[in-house]
Scaffold this motif. Structure first.
Motif, PDB file in Angstrom:
ATOM      1  N   LEU A   1       1.196  -0.958   0.004  1.00 22.13           N
ATOM      2  CA  LEU A   1      -0.296   0.176   0.025  1.00 22.13           C
ATOM      3  C   LEU A   1       0.634   1.419   0.463  1.00 22.13           C
ATOM      4  O   LEU A   1       0.543   2.830  -0.357  1.00 22.13           O
ATOM      5  CB  LEU A   1      -1.428  -0.229   1.024  1.00 22.13           C
ATOM      6  N   THR A   2       1.971   1.246   1.254  1.00 19.33           N
ATOM      7  CA  THR A   2       2.649   2.818   0.596  1.00 19.33           C
ATOM      8  C   THR A   2       3.603   2.099  -0.365  1.00 19.33           C
ATOM      9  O   THR A   2       3.286   3.619  -0.907  1.00 19.33           O
ATOM     10  CB  THR A   2       3.544   2.079   2.040  1.00 19.33           C
ATOM     11  N   GLU A   3       3.993   1.694  -1.445  1.00 17.67           N
ATOM     12  CA  GLU A   3       4.510   1.663  -2.775  1.00 17.67           C
ATOM     13  C   GLU A   3       3.479   1.955  -3.721  1.00 17.67           C
ATOM     14  O   GLU A   3       3.953   2.896  -4.098  1.00 17.67           O
ATOM     15  CB  GLU A   3       5.483   0.229  -2.934  1.00 17.67           C
ATOM     16  N   ALA A   4       2.005   1.576  -3.872  1.00 17.94           N
ATOM     17  CA  ALA A   4       1.382   2.157  -3.773  1.00 17.94           C
ATOM     18  C   ALA A   4       0.721   3.599  -4.561  1.00 17.94           C
ATOM     19  O   ALA A   4       0.542   4.033  -4.434  1.00 17.94           O
ATOM     20  CB  ALA A   4       0.421   1.937  -3.895  1.00 17.94           C
TER      21      ALA A   4
ATOM     22  N   THR B   1       1.264   6.294  -7.104  1.00 18.31           N
ATOM     23  CA  THR B   1       0.389   6.850  -6.955  1.00 18.31           C
ATOM     24  C   THR B   1       0.825   8.584  -7.395  1.00 18.31           C
ATOM     25  O   THR B   1       0.247   9.219  -8.120  1.00 18.31           O
ATOM     26  CB  THR B   1      -1.122   7.175  -6.122  1.00 18.31           C
ATOM     27  N   ALA B   2       1.425   8.552  -5.965  1.00 17.56           N
ATOM     28  CA  ALA B   2       1.439  10.452  -6.417  1.00 17.56           C
ATOM     29  C   ALA B   2       2.663  10.567  -7.619  1.00 17.56           C
ATOM     30  O   ALA B   2       2.537  11.229  -7.666  1.00 17.56           O
ATOM     31  CB  ALA B   2       2.587  10.131  -4.512  1.00 17.56           C
TER      32      ALA B   2
ATOM     33  N   ASP C   1       2.185  13.172 -10.468  1.00 21.33           N
ATOM     34  CA  ASP C   1       2.869  14.625 -10.695  1.00 21.33           C
ATOM     35  C   ASP C   1       3.101  14.016 -12.184  1.00 21.33           C
ATOM     36  O   ASP C   1       3.551  15.341 -12.683  1.00 21.33           O
ATOM     37  CB  ASP C   1       4.305  14.239  -9.889  1.00 21.33           C
ATOM     38  N   GLU C   2       3.381  12.921 -12.917  1.00 22.47           N
ATOM     39  CA  GLU C   2       3.907  13.282 -13.888  1.00 22.47           C
ATOM     40  C   GLU C   2       2.511  13.460 -14.768  1.00 22.47           C
ATOM     41  O   GLU C   2       2.287  14.285 -15.665  1.00 22.47           O
ATOM     42  CB  GLU C   2       3.946  12.159 -14.257  1.00 22.47           C
ATOM     43  N   ASN C   3       1.406  12.939 -14.146  1.00 24.66           N
ATOM     44  CA  ASN C   3      -0.201  13.904 -14.949  1.00 24.66           C
ATOM     45  C   ASN C   3       0.177  14.500 -14.836  1.00 24.66           C
ATOM     46  O   ASN C   3      -0.870  15.916 -16.459  1.00 24.66           O
ATOM     47  CB  ASN C   3      -1.304  13.210 -14.277  1.00 24.66           C
TER      48      ASN C   3
END
Length: 317
Positions: free
Chosen positions: A134-137, A141-142, A146-148
């Motif tokens: 979950l932490t990695e997800a 996601t963050a 940022d890329e988005n």
């Protein structure tokens, strides 16, 4: 166990019968009181032998003390101890079976506790793995967010550049509205009507205007379609557009050719333009901006309202 007949005779006395005589005569060497006492002793001994009578232990004595006293009385009176569980083989078997059941139950409970602890440990490990995933997800996601954001800004910039290029291509155009449309009208006929309008209504020699092309926007016949004219010289285009102000409140109208984005923005700014003019303020549109009493406003899609332009304009989204 018990009292012999000799002892009973000694306790209650003897009775003698006469050896001869006509009448019946009983000689008793004991009193009535002794006989009653003997009968009481017999009844008391019988009750004790049955084991159903014990002395009242009183309010401050426990049941264990009563049982001990009863065993003591039985031992004193009869000279023997009551039987215990160790002297009863069936009771011993029951006790051994209970001990075995207790041992088996304890082993089963220990096994269950071990299995439960193992499952709990496994669940804890799984929870740790899920937490790590979950932490990695969340981090992924963050990162994607940022890329988005960067990609969205790049797309916005590209759209603006494309819109700007389209606007540059349209900057030499003017759109003439209100000119009658003939059936199967050709481009030359449309150009002639535009030159005539410029000469008759704007006071400019239309024959001197150099056009690249002139034609109707669409071929629809439901109503006269606007005519778009592309000027070869921007100064001539500018002269015609400024002179077209005299057409206000007439059936004719001359407008600039904007991209769809600019047209949408100008349509939204038009409501604020009308409201400002209704308040007696000096207001007009300049490309995709609104100027009110010297202050420049832009339309912000984020708040669906206008805001003052300060420094570098914020992207409309």
């Amino acid at each position: 166990m018990g009292v012999s007949i000799d002892i009973w005779r000694a306790r209650i006395g003897t009775f003698s019968l006469p050896s001869s005589g006509t009448g019946v005569r009983h000689d008793c060497d004991v009193s009535v009181g002794a006989v009653c006492l003997a009968l009481r002793l017999v009844m008391f001994a019988t009750l004790l032998l049955s084991g159903d009578v014990e002395t009242n232990p009183g309010p401050n004595q426990s049941s264990q003390q009563s049982s001990d006293k009863r065993q003591t009385r039985q031992t004193t009176l009869f000279g023997s101890k009551p039987s215990t569980s160790s002297e009863n083989p069936e009771l011993g078997d029951v006790l051994r079976e209970l001990r075995n059941m207790k041992c088996d139950l304890s082993k089963k409970m220990d096994k269950m506790a071990t299995d439960l602890n193992r499952k709990i440990d496994s669940l804890v490990d799984d929870m740790q793995e899920i937490k790590q995933e979950l932490t990695e997800a969340r981090e992924e996601t963050a990162r994607l967010a940022d890329e988005n954001k960067v990609l969205t800004e790049q797309v916005y910039d590209l759209n603006n550049e494309l819109d700007s290029m389209r606007g540059q291509m349209k900057r030499d155009n003017l759109i003439f509205k209100g000119i009658e449309q003939d059936e199967d009208e050709s481009w030359d006929q449309s150009e002639a009507k535009v030159r005539s309008l410029i000469s008759e209504k704007l006071g400019i020699d239309g024959q001197c205007i150099e056009f690249d092309r002139v034609h109707r926007l669409t071929s629809a016949r439901s109503r006269p379609q606007p005519i778009i004219a592309k000027f070869n010289r921007y100064q001539q285009r500018k002269q015609v557009y400024e002179a077209a102000k005299v057409l206000k409140d007439t059936e004719f109208k001359v407008t600039e050719d904007f991209t769809k984005r600019v047209r949408d923005i100008r349509r939204k700014l038009g409501h604020h333009l009308a409201a400002a003019r209704a308040e007696g303020k000096r207001a007009f549109l300049s490309y995709d901006k609104l100027k009110i009493d010297g202050t420049t406003y832009i339309y912000d899609n984020a708040c669906d309202d206008i805001r003052p332009l300060s420094g570098r304009s914020t992207r409309n989204r």
